[in-house]
Design a protein around this motif. Sequence first.
Motif, PDB file in Angstrom:
ATOM      1  N   LYS A 114     -58.005   3.950  83.042  1.00  0.00           N
ATOM      2  CA  LYS A 114     -58.130   3.244  84.318  1.00  0.00           C
ATOM      3  C   LYS A 114     -59.003   4.015  85.307  1.00  0.00           C
ATOM      4  O   LYS A 114     -59.731   3.412  86.111  1.00  0.00           O
ATOM      5  CB  LYS A 114     -56.739   2.987  84.900  1.00  0.00           C
ATOM      6  N   THR A 115     -58.930   5.342  85.251  1.00  0.00           N
ATOM      7  CA  THR A 115     -59.803   6.149  86.112  1.00  0.00           C
ATOM      8  C   THR A 115     -61.259   5.945  85.734  1.00  0.00           C
ATOM      9  O   THR A 115     -62.137   5.807  86.603  1.00  0.00           O
ATOM     10  CB  THR A 115     -59.431   7.640  85.991  1.00  0.00           C
ATOM     11  N   LYS A 116     -61.524   5.903  84.426  1.00  0.00           N
ATOM     12  CA  LYS A 116     -62.890   5.677  83.944  1.00  0.00           C
ATOM     13  C   LYS A 116     -63.397   4.305  84.385  1.00  0.00           C
ATOM     14  O   LYS A 116     -64.545   4.163  84.846  1.00  0.00           O
ATOM     15  CB  LYS A 116     -62.920   5.794  82.421  1.00  0.00           C
ATOM     16  N   ALA A 117     -62.540   3.291  84.266  1.00  0.00           N
ATOM     17  CA  ALA A 117     -62.930   1.941  84.663  1.00  0.00           C
ATOM     18  C   ALA A 117     -63.164   1.860  86.166  1.00  0.00           C
ATOM     19  O   ALA A 117     -64.105   1.206  86.641  1.00  0.00           O
ATOM     20  CB  ALA A 117     -61.851   0.942  84.239  1.00  0.00           C
ATOM     21  N   LEU A 118     -62.318   2.543  86.940  1.00  0.00           N
ATOM     22  CA  LEU A 118     -62.468   2.537  88.401  1.00  0.00           C
ATOM     23  C   LEU A 118     -63.769   3.210  88.826  1.00  0.00           C
ATOM     24  O   LEU A 118     -64.505   2.705  89.674  1.00  0.00           O
ATOM     25  CB  LEU A 118     -61.281   3.262  89.039  1.00  0.00           C
TER      26      LEU A 118
END
Length: 236
Positions: free
Chosen positions: A225-229
């Motif tokens: 999710k951090t990567k996607a954000l």
Amino acid sequence: MAVRTGGPGAKGLSLLVVPLLDYPGVSMRRMKTTGSSASGTTFIELDDVKVPVENLIGQEGQGMKMITTNFNHERLAITIGVTRAARVALSAAFAYVLRREAFGKPLMEQPVVRNRLARAGAELESLSAWVEQFVYQLAHMKKEVADAELGGLISLAKAKAGLVLDECARCAVLLFGGNGFTQTGQGELIEKIYREIPAARIPGGSEDVMFDLAIRQLVKNYRAKTKALNANVANL
């Protein structure tokens, strides 16, 4: 049974229906366990057992995938049963200390008794609310989303349930006093529940495995999710 029909690793496992009772090459003997006596735990030995090809479940090599796809529901079902057992134990202890008298008054009048019930009760009610949350989520989320989001958390709840049962059953045994470890009489139910603690903390994934799985999945989700954000921010 999950059997190895292919090479090494999970992709070499398949599910087969293996006949057992009075089947050539199969021998079985009952294994006595501390608790969970109704489960029929059995030692099974297979010696050159022939299984028809049509007994294959699904596709060859998909055994582990089919097993893991049910993990959330299996562990939640165990958690629900364990939570109920903890409530039965604590409810029995509550009723007992209301009627049991010592030095001319009910045990419930003792602050130490109320404190012990309160601490165990707080653990139980927190777990119970958590279980209801998972039931609601699994009923309303798509399976693929629930598998990704809830697998680790349900594993954590399953491990926590065993600890809560341990706390509640131990509390009940201590409040029942000498009656708490007799297999007959007023403490019969409590003694039985106390013997079920290992059966709550091991099947479906033992406690330490569940704790580890929970954190590993949370880390995986956090990184994804951090990567996607960050990608979304970069595209703004």
